[in-house]
Motif scaffolding. Structure first.
Motif, mmCIF file in Angstrom:
data_model
loop_
_atom_site.group_PDB
_atom_site.id
_atom_site.type_symbol
_atom_site.label_atom_id
_atom_site.label_comp_id
_atom_site.label_asym_id
_atom_site.label_seq_id
_atom_site.Cartn_x
_atom_site.Cartn_y
_atom_site.Cartn_z
ATOM 1 N N UNK A 74 0.809 -1.212 0.000
ATOM 2 C CA UNK A 74 0.000 0.000 0.000
ATOM 3 C C UNK A 74 0.845 1.266 0.000
ATOM 4 N N UNK A 75 0.268 2.317 -0.573
ATOM 5 C CA UNK A 75 0.892 3.647 -0.581
ATOM 6 C C UNK A 75 -0.231 4.616 -0.291
ATOM 7 N N UNK A 76 -0.136 5.352 0.819
ATOM 8 C CA UNK A 76 -1.274 6.166 1.239
ATOM 9 C C UNK A 76 -0.932 7.648 1.237
ATOM 10 N N UNK A 77 -1.970 8.444 1.010
ATOM 11 C CA UNK A 77 -1.890 9.896 1.114
ATOM 12 C C UNK A 77 -2.859 10.315 2.207
ATOM 13 N N UNK A 78 -2.362 11.029 3.202
ATOM 14 C CA UNK A 78 -3.208 11.504 4.287
ATOM 15 C C UNK A 78 -3.302 13.020 4.227
ATOM 16 N N UNK A 79 -4.516 13.502 4.373
ATOM 17 C CA UNK A 79 -4.733 14.947 4.525
ATOM 18 C C UNK A 79 -5.283 15.129 5.935
ATOM 19 N N UNK A 80 -4.554 15.860 6.777
ATOM 20 C CA UNK A 80 -4.876 15.904 8.211
ATOM 21 C C UNK A 80 -6.158 16.681 8.499
ATOM 22 N N UNK A 81 -6.309 17.823 7.918
ATOM 23 C CA UNK A 81 -7.453 18.685 8.193
ATOM 24 C C UNK A 81 -7.903 19.267 6.859
ATOM 25 N N UNK A 82 -8.895 18.625 6.273
ATOM 26 C CA UNK A 82 -9.252 18.980 4.899
ATOM 27 C C UNK A 82 -9.872 20.362 4.802
ATOM 28 N N UNK A 83 -9.575 20.998 3.658
ATOM 29 C CA UNK A 83 -10.156 22.302 3.353
ATOM 30 C C UNK A 83 -11.030 22.151 2.102
ATOM 31 N N UNK A 84 -11.901 23.124 1.899
ATOM 32 C CA UNK A 84 -12.769 23.064 0.718
ATOM 33 C C UNK A 84 -11.950 22.929 -0.568
ATOM 34 N N UNK A 85 -10.826 23.651 -0.593
ATOM 35 C CA UNK A 85 -10.006 23.644 -1.814
ATOM 36 C C UNK A 85 -9.236 22.355 -2.042
ATOM 37 N N UNK A 86 -9.340 21.412 -1.104
ATOM 38 C CA UNK A 86 -8.739 20.091 -1.332
ATOM 39 C C UNK A 86 -9.631 19.210 -2.195
ATOM 40 N N UNK A 87 -10.832 19.668 -2.471
ATOM 41 C CA UNK A 87 -11.732 18.895 -3.342
ATOM 42 C C UNK A 87 -11.104 18.758 -4.716
ATOM 43 N N UNK A 88 -10.906 17.530 -5.134
ATOM 44 C CA UNK A 88 -10.213 17.257 -6.390
ATOM 45 C C UNK A 88 -10.229 15.752 -6.643
ATOM 46 N N UNK A 89 -9.740 15.383 -7.813
ATOM 47 C CA UNK A 89 -9.472 13.975 -8.102
ATOM 48 C C UNK A 89 -8.003 13.725 -7.766
#
Lengths: 113, 112
Positions: A74-89
């Motif tokens: 596995x290879x993971x990406x974590x976003x700790x505290x999401x913001x509206x602008x993190x919305x994406x593919x």
């Protein structure tokens, strides 16, 4: 034919929540990448990973982001505290040393509300 | 630093007509060039790549591209398009086992 897989295909989360996006690269590949594509825009590089450490990161990849290879697959990406602008593919990709072709996964669509 | 410019954001073309999608790049190091296609709501699929050797590269689905070092271009062509070719096409450059730098994409719309 081997392929890169990503889960989930779609993730909806509330602003401020943590998300983890998962990827399984092709098994004999050594170089791993995360890219993102905001709706209607170009694909942007986030981070690359080789030999169990980050090899390169873009200015987008700030302290809110982290990557990990918790096991051999596995290879993971974590976003700790999401913001509206993190919305994406978000796309995961991998390649081996000889073939410079990066194989992309199908992507995870992240929607932050 | 590397960059890619795709000169056309949208290209409408009639079915069975030829098409050329333009791509120019800049790089201070050796370049490896790629074209990816993205169908609606899908991921990125490699169409073709230039690593070295012959400057005319053939890819899947009848596409080809020509690497022109003096013009710093890598234009994508297809002699006769189908409705199924309607998609977004991205040109990308890399220096090796390094991140891809993408252009903004060209939306190809094939009209029946």
């Amino acid at each position: 034919e081997p392929e890169v897989t990503q889960t989930p295909s779609h993730q909806v989360t509330q602003m401020g929540q943590e998300v983890i996006l998962r990827c399984v690269p092709i098994s004999n590949h050594l170089y791993f990448y995360w890219y993102r594509q905001i709706l209607g825009q170009k694909v942007e590089f986030l981070v690359s990973f080789y030999n169990n450490e980050i090899s390169e990161k873009s200015e987008i990849f700030d302290d809110q982001f982290s990557v990990e290879r918790p096991d051999g697959s596995n290879f993971t990406l974590k976003i700790r505290s999401t913001k509206l602008e993190d919305s994406a593919m978000y796309f995961c990709a991998s390649n081996n040393r000889e073939s410079l072709e990066q194989y992309f996964g199908p992507g995870t669509r992240l929607t932050v509300t | 630093a590397q960059s890619v410019t795709q000169l056309d954001s949208q290209v409408p073309v009639f079915e069975e007509a030829p098409v050329e999608l333009r791509c120019n790049y800049s790089s201070s190091v050796s370049v490896y060039l790629f074209w990816y296609v993205q169908y609606p709501n899908q991921g990125l699929q490699l169409l073709l790549k230039y690593l070295s050797g012959s400057t005319l590269v053939k890819g899947i689905n009848g596409f080809e591209a020509e690497f022109n070092k003096s013009q710093t271009s890598f234009h994508l062509r297809k002699p006769s398009v189908h409705i199924s070719d309607t998609a977004e096409y991205f040109c990308a450059v890399s220096g090796g086992n390094t991140p891809l730098v993408f252009g903004k994409g060209t939306r190809l719309s094939v009209i029946a």
